[in-house]
Write a protein that holds these residues in place. Structure first.
Motif, PDB file in Angstrom:
ATOM      1  N   THR A  73       0.996  -1.284   0.108  1.00  0.00           N
ATOM      2  CA  THR A  73       0.020  -0.057  -0.009  1.00  0.00           C
ATOM      3  C   THR A  73       0.849   1.403   0.020  1.00  0.00           C
ATOM      4  OG1 THR A  73      -1.672  -1.073   1.096  1.00  0.00           O
ATOM      5  CG2 THR A  73      -1.657   1.153   1.239  1.00  0.00           C
ATOM      6  N   PHE A  74       1.974   1.263   0.857  1.00  0.00           N
ATOM      7  CA  PHE A  74       2.807   2.379   0.944  1.00  0.00           C
ATOM      8  C   PHE A  74       3.471   2.598  -0.619  1.00  0.00           C
ATOM      9  CE2 PHE A  74       7.297   3.506   0.942  1.00  0.00           C
ATOM     10  CZ  PHE A  74       7.234   4.713   1.358  1.00  0.00           C
ATOM     11  N   CYS A  75       3.914   1.421  -1.241  1.00  0.00           N
ATOM     12  CA  CYS A  75       4.443   1.755  -2.445  1.00  0.00           C
ATOM     13  C   CYS A  75       3.436   2.348  -3.645  1.00  0.00           C
ATOM     14  CB  CYS A  75       4.865   0.339  -3.115  1.00  0.00           C
ATOM     15  SG  CYS A  75       6.408  -0.361  -2.079  1.00  0.00           S
ATOM     16  N   LEU A  76       2.220   1.957  -3.401  1.00  0.00           N
ATOM     17  CA  LEU A  76       1.169   2.351  -4.425  1.00  0.00           C
ATOM     18  C   LEU A  76       0.882   3.675  -4.075  1.00  0.00           C
ATOM     19  CD1 LEU A  76      -1.391  -0.638  -4.412  1.00  0.00           C
ATOM     20  CD2 LEU A  76      -0.173   0.339  -6.483  1.00  0.00           C
ATOM     21  N   GLU A  77       0.783   4.067  -2.831  1.00  0.00           N
ATOM     22  CA  GLU A  77       0.396   5.538  -2.549  1.00  0.00           C
ATOM     23  C   GLU A  77       1.613   6.522  -3.061  1.00  0.00           C
ATOM     24  OE1 GLU A  77      -0.374   5.468   1.673  1.00  0.00           O
ATOM     25  OE2 GLU A  77      -2.431   4.662   1.208  1.00  0.00           O
ATOM     26  N   LYS A  78       2.921   5.980  -2.801  1.00  0.00           N
ATOM     27  CA  LYS A  78       4.126   6.626  -3.064  1.00  0.00           C
ATOM     28  C   LYS A  78       3.865   7.047  -4.835  1.00  0.00           C
ATOM     29  CE  LYS A  78       9.043   7.337  -2.663  1.00  0.00           C
ATOM     30  NZ  LYS A  78       8.890   8.659  -2.351  1.00  0.00           N
ATOM     31  N   GLY A  79       3.750   5.750  -5.474  1.00  0.00           N
ATOM     32  CA  GLY A  79       3.610   5.949  -6.770  1.00  0.00           C
ATOM     33  C   GLY A  79       2.607   6.888  -7.113  1.00  0.00           C
ATOM     34  N   LYS A  80       1.388   6.654  -6.668  1.00  0.00           N
ATOM     35  CA  LYS A  80       0.169   7.598  -7.177  1.00  0.00           C
ATOM     36  C   LYS A  80       0.592   9.101  -6.600  1.00  0.00           C
ATOM     37  CE  LYS A  80      -3.201   4.120  -6.748  1.00  0.00           C
ATOM     38  NZ  LYS A  80      -4.324   3.683  -6.196  1.00  0.00           N
ATOM     39  N   LYS A  81       0.976   9.305  -5.519  1.00  0.00           N
ATOM     40  CA  LYS A  81       1.483  10.676  -5.261  1.00  0.00           C
ATOM     41  C   LYS A  81       2.208  11.468  -6.360  1.00  0.00           C
ATOM     42  CE  LYS A  81       0.793  10.421  -0.134  1.00  0.00           C
ATOM     43  NZ  LYS A  81       1.215  10.253   1.118  1.00  0.00           N
ATOM     44  N   GLY A  82       3.382  10.541  -6.647  1.00  0.00           N
ATOM     45  CA  GLY A  82       4.605  10.899  -7.466  1.00  0.00           C
ATOM     46  C   GLY A  82       3.852  11.120  -8.947  1.00  0.00           C
ATOM     47  N   GLY A  83       2.928  10.220  -9.263  1.00  0.00           N
ATOM     48  CA  GLY A  83       2.170  10.631 -10.462  1.00  0.00           C
ATOM     49  C   GLY A  83       1.345  11.841 -10.490  1.00  0.00           C
ATOM     50  N   VAL A  84       0.367  11.953  -9.428  1.00  0.00           N
ATOM     51  CA  VAL A  84      -0.409  13.162  -9.389  1.00  0.00           C
ATOM     52  C   VAL A  84       0.520  14.355  -9.269  1.00  0.00           C
ATOM     53  CG1 VAL A  84      -2.018  14.259  -7.661  1.00  0.00           C
ATOM     54  CG2 VAL A  84      -2.437  11.948  -8.284  1.00  0.00           C
ATOM     55  N   ARG A  85       1.697  14.510  -8.708  1.00  0.00           N
ATOM     56  CA  ARG A  85       2.376  15.662  -8.708  1.00  0.00           C
ATOM     57  C   ARG A  85       3.000  15.996 -10.326  1.00  0.00           C
ATOM     58  NH1 ARG A  85       6.252  14.747  -3.845  1.00  0.00           N
ATOM     59  NH2 ARG A  85       5.882  12.689  -4.838  1.00  0.00           N
ATOM     60  N   LEU A  86       3.470  14.769 -10.666  1.00  0.00           N
ATOM     61  CA  LEU A  86       3.952  14.867 -11.999  1.00  0.00           C
ATOM     62  C   LEU A  86       2.627  15.678 -13.147  1.00  0.00           C
ATOM     63  CD1 LEU A  86       5.993  11.646 -13.090  1.00  0.00           C
ATOM     64  CD2 LEU A  86       6.666  14.048 -13.182  1.00  0.00           C
ATOM     65  N   LYS A  87       1.698  14.721 -12.981  1.00  0.00           N
ATOM     66  CA  LYS A  87       0.477  15.450 -13.791  1.00  0.00           C
ATOM     67  C   LYS A  87       0.057  16.850 -13.526  1.00  0.00           C
ATOM     68  CE  LYS A  87      -2.979  12.585 -16.115  1.00  0.00           C
ATOM     69  NZ  LYS A  87      -3.621  11.405 -15.847  1.00  0.00           N
ATOM     70  N   GLU A  88       0.039  17.323 -12.187  1.00  0.00           N
ATOM     71  CA  GLU A  88      -0.451  18.673 -12.001  1.00  0.00           C
ATOM     72  C   GLU A  88       0.810  19.468 -12.370  1.00  0.00           C
ATOM     73  OE1 GLU A  88      -0.701  18.676  -7.853  1.00  0.00           O
ATOM     74  OE2 GLU A  88      -2.518  17.597  -7.640  1.00  0.00           O
TER      75      GLU A  88
END
Length: 159
Positions: A73-88
């Motif tokens: 779950t930590f890895c998924l959340e870290k990846g999603k947060k990184g992805g959201v920041r990238l997209k924003e």
């Protein structure tokens, strides 16, 4: 000599350390930069297709399992947060944003995190791998220049 190059190769494959640790290691032991750079890039890029194609599936599968669920779950959340920041930050320039995310050697960035983020953002495989590859090349140059400067200064200081 082969053993030190093998260590450079293996260090560059380790998540979070990657090429950012392999290049300084190679310079600390006085290995030629170009050979070390090429070996570290190869080592850093080998896991990228595997991460892109399988990591998301494995993490989704394991997120609710005992013992491993918290880490997954930590890895998924870290990846999603990184992805959201990238997209924003990127908007339509997601390719360049991914390249810079991987290429600027900061804690928590790199080929592993960038590839996972690209997978979670449903970027296409080819452009993700190319952006990550260019980012790894950039990170290698930055780390090489920084390492040669630091170890060159230390060598001059203690010579």
């Amino acid at each position: 000599m082969f053993g030190k190059y093998l260590i450079v190769f293996l260090i560059s494959m380790v998540p979070l350390i990657e090429l950012r640790g392999a290049i300084p290691y190679s310079q600390m032991f006085g290995l030629p930069f170009l050979q070390s750079y090429i070996i570290a890039i190869i080592g850093n890029m080998i896991p990228v297709p595997i991460i892109f194609l399988f990591a998301r599936k494995v993490l989704e599968w394991g997120k609710d399992k005992p013992y491993i669920g918290g880490f997954f779950t930590f890895c998924l959340e870290k990846g999603k947060k990184g992805g959201v920041r990238l997209k924003e930050k990127a908007g339509r320039g997601l390719f360049v944003a991914l390249l810079l995310f991987v290429g600027i050697p900061l804690p928590g960035t790199g080929a592993w995190t960038g590839t996972l983020a690209a997978s979670l953002l449903d970027m296409d495989f080819k452009s993700s791998v190319i952006a990550v590859m260019l980012g790894v090349l950039l990170a290698g140059v930055i780390m090489g220049v920084a390492s040669m400067g630091v170890f060159g200064a230390l060598g001059a200081l203690f010579a």
